[in-house]
Design a protein around this motif. Structure first.
Motif, PDB file in Angstrom:
ATOM      1  N   GLY A 126     -27.715 -12.537  -7.882  1.00 21.05           N
ATOM      2  CA  GLY A 126     -28.037 -12.287  -9.378  1.00 21.05           C
ATOM      3  C   GLY A 126     -29.343 -12.536  -9.456  1.00 21.05           C
ATOM      4  N   ALA A 127     -29.855 -12.372 -11.017  1.00 22.57           N
ATOM      5  CA  ALA A 127     -30.992 -12.794 -11.240  1.00 22.57           C
ATOM      6  C   ALA A 127     -31.468 -14.365 -11.036  1.00 22.57           C
ATOM      7  CB  ALA A 127     -31.290 -12.285 -12.687  1.00 22.57           C
ATOM      8  N   ASN A 128     -30.400 -14.980 -11.144  1.00 25.37           N
ATOM      9  CA  ASN A 128     -30.472 -16.711 -10.936  1.00 25.37           C
ATOM     10  C   ASN A 128     -30.690 -17.020  -9.432  1.00 25.37           C
ATOM     11  OD1 ASN A 128     -27.720 -16.182 -10.113  1.00 25.37           O
ATOM     12  ND2 ASN A 128     -26.688 -17.492 -11.472  1.00 25.37           N
ATOM     13  N   LYS A 129     -30.728 -15.984  -8.564  1.00 21.67           N
ATOM     14  CA  LYS A 129     -30.780 -16.349  -7.057  1.00 21.67           C
ATOM     15  C   LYS A 129     -29.476 -17.008  -6.734  1.00 21.67           C
ATOM     16  CE  LYS A 129     -35.430 -15.482  -6.704  1.00 21.67           C
ATOM     17  NZ  LYS A 129     -35.806 -14.209  -6.077  1.00 21.67           N
ATOM     18  N   LYS A 130     -28.434 -16.440  -6.955  1.00 18.71           N
ATOM     19  CA  LYS A 130     -26.783 -17.159  -6.638  1.00 18.71           C
ATOM     20  C   LYS A 130     -26.194 -16.215  -6.512  1.00 18.71           C
ATOM     21  CE  LYS A 130     -28.116 -21.789  -7.112  1.00 18.71           C
ATOM     22  NZ  LYS A 130     -28.353 -22.609  -5.891  1.00 18.71           N
ATOM     23  N   LEU A 131     -25.279 -16.383  -5.872  1.00 22.45           N
ATOM     24  CA  LEU A 131     -23.970 -15.198  -5.659  1.00 22.45           C
ATOM     25  C   LEU A 131     -23.064 -15.262  -6.783  1.00 22.45           C
ATOM     26  CD1 LEU A 131     -22.563 -16.728  -2.057  1.00 22.45           C
ATOM     27  CD2 LEU A 131     -23.602 -14.452  -2.630  1.00 22.45           C
TER      28      LEU A 131
ATOM     29  N   GLU B 134     -17.484 -13.723  -2.966  1.00 23.31           N
ATOM     30  CA  GLU B 134     -17.202 -12.355  -2.281  1.00 23.31           C
ATOM     31  C   GLU B 134     -18.238 -11.570  -2.049  1.00 23.31           C
ATOM     32  OE1 GLU B 134     -13.583 -14.029  -4.174  1.00 23.31           O
ATOM     33  OE2 GLU B 134     -15.269 -13.451  -5.148  1.00 23.31           O
ATOM     34  N   TYR B 135     -19.338 -11.941  -2.651  1.00 24.08           N
ATOM     35  CA  TYR B 135     -20.469 -11.015  -2.458  1.00 24.08           C
ATOM     36  C   TYR B 135     -21.387 -11.734  -1.406  1.00 24.08           C
ATOM     37  CZ  TYR B 135     -19.853  -8.524  -6.609  1.00 24.08           C
ATOM     38  OH  TYR B 135     -19.393  -7.386  -7.739  1.00 24.08           O
ATOM     39  N   PHE B 136     -20.773 -12.768  -0.613  1.00 17.51           N
ATOM     40  CA  PHE B 136     -21.417 -13.285   0.523  1.00 17.51           C
ATOM     41  C   PHE B 136     -20.604 -12.494   1.779  1.00 17.51           C
ATOM     42  CE2 PHE B 136     -20.838 -17.055   3.891  1.00 17.51           C
ATOM     43  CZ  PHE B 136     -21.637 -16.577   4.578  1.00 17.51           C
ATOM     44  N   VAL B 137     -21.464 -11.480   2.497  1.00 18.18           N
ATOM     45  CA  VAL B 137     -20.993 -10.697   3.468  1.00 18.18           C
ATOM     46  C   VAL B 137     -21.240 -11.325   4.788  1.00 18.18           C
ATOM     47  CG1 VAL B 137     -20.914  -8.448   4.728  1.00 18.18           C
ATOM     48  CG2 VAL B 137     -21.242  -8.570   2.055  1.00 18.18           C
ATOM     49  N   PHE B 138     -20.236 -11.713   5.554  1.00 16.81           N
ATOM     50  CA  PHE B 138     -20.384 -12.216   6.962  1.00 16.81           C
ATOM     51  C   PHE B 138     -18.984 -12.083   7.848  1.00 16.81           C
ATOM     52  CE2 PHE B 138     -17.831 -15.214   4.741  1.00 16.81           C
ATOM     53  CZ  PHE B 138     -17.164 -16.001   5.698  1.00 16.81           C
TER      54      PHE B 138
ATOM     55  N   ALA C 207     -25.854 -24.463   5.412  1.00 12.85           N
ATOM     56  CA  ALA C 207     -27.218 -24.667   4.247  1.00 12.85           C
ATOM     57  C   ALA C 207     -27.423 -23.614   3.545  1.00 12.85           C
ATOM     58  CB  ALA C 207     -28.459 -24.849   5.295  1.00 12.85           C
ATOM     59  N   LEU C 208     -27.547 -22.273   4.237  1.00 11.96           N
ATOM     60  CA  LEU C 208     -27.549 -21.003   3.383  1.00 11.96           C
ATOM     61  C   LEU C 208     -26.589 -20.803   2.344  1.00 11.96           C
ATOM     62  CD1 LEU C 208     -28.906 -18.601   6.064  1.00 11.96           C
ATOM     63  CD2 LEU C 208     -30.295 -19.901   4.440  1.00 11.96           C
ATOM     64  N   VAL C 209     -25.519 -21.050   2.589  1.00 11.19           N
ATOM     65  CA  VAL C 209     -24.495 -21.012   1.505  1.00 11.19           C
ATOM     66  C   VAL C 209     -24.422 -22.144   0.413  1.00 11.19           C
ATOM     67  CG1 VAL C 209     -21.807 -21.368   1.283  1.00 11.19           C
ATOM     68  CG2 VAL C 209     -22.518 -20.004   3.256  1.00 11.19           C
ATOM     69  N   ASN C 210     -25.048 -23.230   0.580  1.00 11.25           N
ATOM     70  CA  ASN C 210     -25.182 -24.360  -0.302  1.00 11.25           C
ATOM     71  C   ASN C 210     -26.369 -23.793  -1.141  1.00 11.25           C
ATOM     72  OD1 ASN C 210     -23.167 -25.744   1.098  1.00 11.25           O
ATOM     73  ND2 ASN C 210     -24.796 -27.367   2.104  1.00 11.25           N
ATOM     74  N   LYS C 211     -27.287 -23.170  -0.518  1.00 12.03           N
ATOM     75  CA  LYS C 211     -28.355 -22.614  -1.318  1.00 12.03           C
ATOM     76  C   LYS C 211     -28.169 -21.835  -2.346  1.00 12.03           C
ATOM     77  CE  LYS C 211     -33.030 -20.597  -0.514  1.00 12.03           C
ATOM     78  NZ  LYS C 211     -33.942 -20.089   0.665  1.00 12.03           N
ATOM     79  N   TYR C 212     -27.144 -20.585  -1.986  1.00  9.90           N
ATOM     80  CA  TYR C 212     -26.916 -19.461  -2.624  1.00  9.90           C
ATOM     81  C   TYR C 212     -25.799 -19.567  -3.563  1.00  9.90           C
ATOM     82  CZ  TYR C 212     -31.016 -17.523  -0.528  1.00  9.90           C
ATOM     83  OH  TYR C 212     -32.230 -17.331  -0.085  1.00  9.90           O
ATOM     84  N   GLN C 213     -24.880 -20.664  -3.371  1.00 11.23           N
ATOM     85  CA  GLN C 213     -23.555 -20.568  -4.046  1.00 11.23           C
ATOM     86  C   GLN C 213     -23.820 -21.043  -5.581  1.00 11.23           C
ATOM     87  OE1 GLN C 213     -20.739 -22.989  -1.962  1.00 11.23           O
ATOM     88  NE2 GLN C 213     -19.241 -20.993  -1.688  1.00 11.23           N
TER      89      GLN C 213
END
Length: 185
Positions: A44-49, A53-57, A179-185
């Protein structure tokens, strides 16, 4: 003719259905297969998921809005023979309005346990192409030596004035997927 991007370069997309392919070749002799995983973080605009569910892996292969879908997990990097190892298909007409950008990453599965990093991977790239015609729009070859990094943010699609654009990023991280999950959650 496809555009060869440099780090930080941005282009307009002008299409609604694109695919993002990531490819790599592991160096020989490390004792383990290299399992690199392509992922997409829809932010989103806040640079977070907006929601997890918006994390596709590999364990969540389709976004809740149906806009981003993974074609599956290549466990060895050996399936492509010079082509894309993993692909994410994107339908920009379906992207939830709260999502402002989609970051495409590659991480090394069990990197710490296997003592692997992106310095042991060669010919890494991200490319974006027309999903319907398969015509390549742009490609970014990762030419930096990421000798301690286990995760790379390769590129991103982002909204600007109602249009979708693509930026080559090439940002390495040490903490792998977590680390990426922590950054964007």
């Amino acid at each position: 003719m496809a555009i060869s991007l440099e780090k930080g370069q941005r282009i307009e997309i002008g299409l609604s259905k694109v695919s993002v392919g990531l490819g790599w070749d592991p160096n020989e002799g490390t004792g383990f297969d290299f399992d690199l995983d392509a992922s997409a973080f829809m932010l989103g605009a806040n640079k977070k998921l907006p929601k997890d569910e918006y994390f596709v892996f590999y364990n969540n292969q389709k976004s809740p809005d149906g806009a981003v879908e993974s074609t599956g997990d290549d466990l060895t990097g050996g399936n492509s023979d010079g082509g894309d190892d993993e692909t994410l298909n994107v339908d920009l007409t379906k992207v939830d309005p709260q999502v402002q950008e989609i970051i495409f990453t590659a991480t090394i599965y069990k990197a710490e346990e296997r003592k692997q990093n992106f310095g042991q991977v060669r010919n890494s790239y991200i490319r974006i192409y027309n999903s319907i015609t398969n015509e390549e729009i742009a490609r970014y070859d990762l030419d930096e030596d990421f000798s301690i990094e286990t995760a790379v943010e390769f590129g991103r699609l982002y909204r600007r004035n109602g249009e979708w654009k693509f930026e080559a990023m090439g940002i390495g991280n040490k903490g792998g997927l977590q680390a990426l999950v922590n950054k964007y959650q």
